[in-house]
Design a protein around this motif. Structure first.
Motif, PDB file in Angstrom:
ATOM      1  N   ARG A  46      48.832  47.321 -16.042  1.00 38.22           N
ATOM      2  CA  ARG A  46      47.467  47.416 -16.538  1.00 38.22           C
ATOM      3  C   ARG A  46      46.589  46.527 -15.670  1.00 38.22           C
ATOM      4  O   ARG A  46      46.891  45.349 -15.459  1.00 38.22           O
ATOM      5  CB  ARG A  46      47.436  46.936 -17.988  1.00 38.22           C
ATOM      6  N   ASP A  47      45.508  47.101 -15.138  1.00 40.23           N
ATOM      7  CA  ASP A  47      44.580  46.314 -14.327  1.00 40.23           C
ATOM      8  C   ASP A  47      43.821  45.345 -15.220  1.00 40.23           C
ATOM      9  O   ASP A  47      43.268  45.733 -16.246  1.00 40.23           O
ATOM     10  CB  ASP A  47      43.562  47.215 -13.624  1.00 40.23           C
ATOM     11  N   LEU A  48      43.800  44.076 -14.818  1.00 42.48           N
ATOM     12  CA  LEU A  48      43.048  43.079 -15.565  1.00 42.48           C
ATOM     13  C   LEU A  48      41.697  42.788 -14.917  1.00 42.48           C
ATOM     14  O   LEU A  48      40.699  42.635 -15.599  1.00 42.48           O
ATOM     15  CB  LEU A  48      43.836  41.771 -15.666  1.00 42.48           C
ATOM     16  N   MET A  49      41.673  42.703 -13.568  1.00 46.35           N
ATOM     17  CA  MET A  49      40.443  42.334 -12.888  1.00 46.35           C
ATOM     18  C   MET A  49      40.537  42.761 -11.427  1.00 46.35           C
ATOM     19  O   MET A  49      41.615  42.752 -10.840  1.00 46.35           O
ATOM     20  CB  MET A  49      40.263  40.809 -12.957  1.00 46.35           C
ATOM     21  N   LYS A  55      40.750  39.648  -4.574  1.00 48.42           N
ATOM     22  CA  LYS A  55      41.938  39.562  -5.414  1.00 48.42           C
ATOM     23  C   LYS A  55      41.919  40.652  -6.486  1.00 48.42           C
ATOM     24  O   LYS A  55      40.885  40.956  -7.057  1.00 48.42           O
ATOM     25  CB  LYS A  55      41.972  38.195  -6.092  1.00 48.42           C
ATOM     26  N   GLU A  56      43.070  41.218  -6.732  1.00 49.66           N
ATOM     27  CA  GLU A  56      43.244  42.112  -7.873  1.00 49.66           C
ATOM     28  C   GLU A  56      44.337  41.515  -8.745  1.00 49.66           C
ATOM     29  O   GLU A  56      45.368  41.065  -8.248  1.00 49.66           O
ATOM     30  CB  GLU A  56      43.648  43.515  -7.439  1.00 49.66           C
ATOM     31  N   ILE A  57      44.107  41.506 -10.045  1.00 49.26           N
ATOM     32  CA  ILE A  57      45.090  40.969 -10.973  1.00 49.26           C
ATOM     33  C   ILE A  57      45.600  42.125 -11.830  1.00 49.26           C
ATOM     34  O   ILE A  57      44.817  42.835 -12.452  1.00 49.26           O
ATOM     35  CB  ILE A  57      44.490  39.868 -11.866  1.00 49.26           C
ATOM     36  N   VAL A  58      46.899  42.288 -11.834  1.00 55.02           N
ATOM     37  CA  VAL A  58      47.536  43.359 -12.587  1.00 55.02           C
ATOM     38  C   VAL A  58      48.513  42.724 -13.566  1.00 55.02           C
ATOM     39  O   VAL A  58      49.259  41.816 -13.212  1.00 55.02           O
ATOM     40  CB  VAL A  58      48.293  44.322 -11.638  1.00 55.02           C
ATOM     41  N   GLU A  59      48.502  43.190 -14.805  1.00 53.28           N
ATOM     42  CA  GLU A  59      49.478  42.739 -15.782  1.00 53.28           C
ATOM     43  C   GLU A  59      50.614  43.746 -15.818  1.00 53.28           C
ATOM     44  O   GLU A  59      50.376  44.942 -15.948  1.00 53.28           O
ATOM     45  CB  GLU A  59      48.827  42.638 -17.160  1.00 53.28           C
ATOM     46  N   ARG A 122      53.993  39.768 -17.177  1.00 54.53           N
ATOM     47  CA  ARG A 122      53.775  38.967 -15.971  1.00 54.53           C
ATOM     48  C   ARG A 122      52.438  39.372 -15.373  1.00 54.53           C
ATOM     49  O   ARG A 122      51.983  40.504 -15.547  1.00 54.53           O
ATOM     50  CB  ARG A 122      54.874  39.233 -14.938  1.00 54.53           C
ATOM     51  N   GLU A 123      51.828  38.449 -14.659  1.00 55.71           N
ATOM     52  CA  GLU A 123      50.619  38.775 -13.919  1.00 55.71           C
ATOM     53  C   GLU A 123      50.952  38.802 -12.436  1.00 55.71           C
ATOM     54  O   GLU A 123      51.651  37.933 -11.942  1.00 55.71           O
ATOM     55  CB  GLU A 123      49.512  37.742 -14.176  1.00 55.71           C
ATOM     56  N   ALA A 124      50.477  39.811 -11.756  1.00 56.09           N
ATOM     57  CA  ALA A 124      50.680  39.935 -10.316  1.00 56.09           C
ATOM     58  C   ALA A 124      49.319  39.844  -9.660  1.00 56.09           C
ATOM     59  O   ALA A 124      48.384  40.539 -10.052  1.00 56.09           O
ATOM     60  CB  ALA A 124      51.348  41.262  -9.984  1.00 56.09           C
ATOM     61  N   PHE A 125      49.204  38.979  -8.675  1.00 58.64           N
ATOM     62  CA  PHE A 125      47.959  38.813  -7.930  1.00 58.64           C
ATOM     63  C   PHE A 125      48.131  39.463  -6.565  1.00 58.64           C
ATOM     64  O   PHE A 125      49.015  39.098  -5.807  1.00 58.64           O
ATOM     65  CB  PHE A 125      47.627  37.324  -7.743  1.00 58.64           C
TER      66      PHE A 125
END
Length: 151
Positions: A46-49, A55-59, A122-125
């Motif tokens: 799921r895209d967070l930001m 930067k892209e943050i994905v959960e 988990r968060e992936a940057f």
């Protein structure tokens, strides 16, 4: 990442139940009981930001299943189920990073086995200006905003 999480789960179960066999893949045959069989049964993202060019943050949400096979012993089975749910609350990756499991549940299959399910988020940057598929993912547990070194 799934393999790293399976190793952390396996280590935690082995510490708590040294006499049990732990399988990180479903064995086709020759299962040695008592044992645990660890499987990742679902992963979703799921895209967070997204900040363009930075930067892209994905959960990432992993759903794990652990099957417990124990020779018929109802008293021992109930004790093991309680201990599994407690021991799997926190896992530790090989570099010492803590991982919290969510929604731990135990489901009886029959009088000699249980199935445990839980989630790990988990968060992936993803950083840089290259297309996302070309970037390396830097994983953290999302406890703070510090930059994490690549594994």
């Amino acid at each position: 990442m799934i393999d790293r999480l399976k190793k952390a789960i396996s280590r935690r179960l082995k510490e708590t139940f040294p006499d049990f066999t732990v399988y990180r893949a479903n064995p086709a045959q020759n299962i040695k009981e008592p044992c645990f069989i660890i499987e990742c049964i679902n992963t979703d993202n799921r895209d967070l930001m997204f900040i363009e060019f930075e930067k892209e943050i994905v959960e990432v949400n992993y759903l794990f299943s652990i099957t417990l096979l124990l020779p018929r012993n109802t008293k021992l089975l109930n004790e093991v189920v309680s201990r599994v749910l407690l021991c799997l609350k926190w896992l530790y990756l090989e570099n010492g990073k803590p991982v919290l499991t969510l929604n731990r549940q135990a489901h009886p299959i029959d009088d000699s086995s249980y199935n445990f399910t839980f989630n790990i988020q988990r968060e992936a940057f993803l950083t840089g200006v290259e297309p996302i598929l070309m970037n390396d993912m830097d994983e953290t547990i999302g406890l703070n905003n510090e930059e994490k070194e690549k594994d």
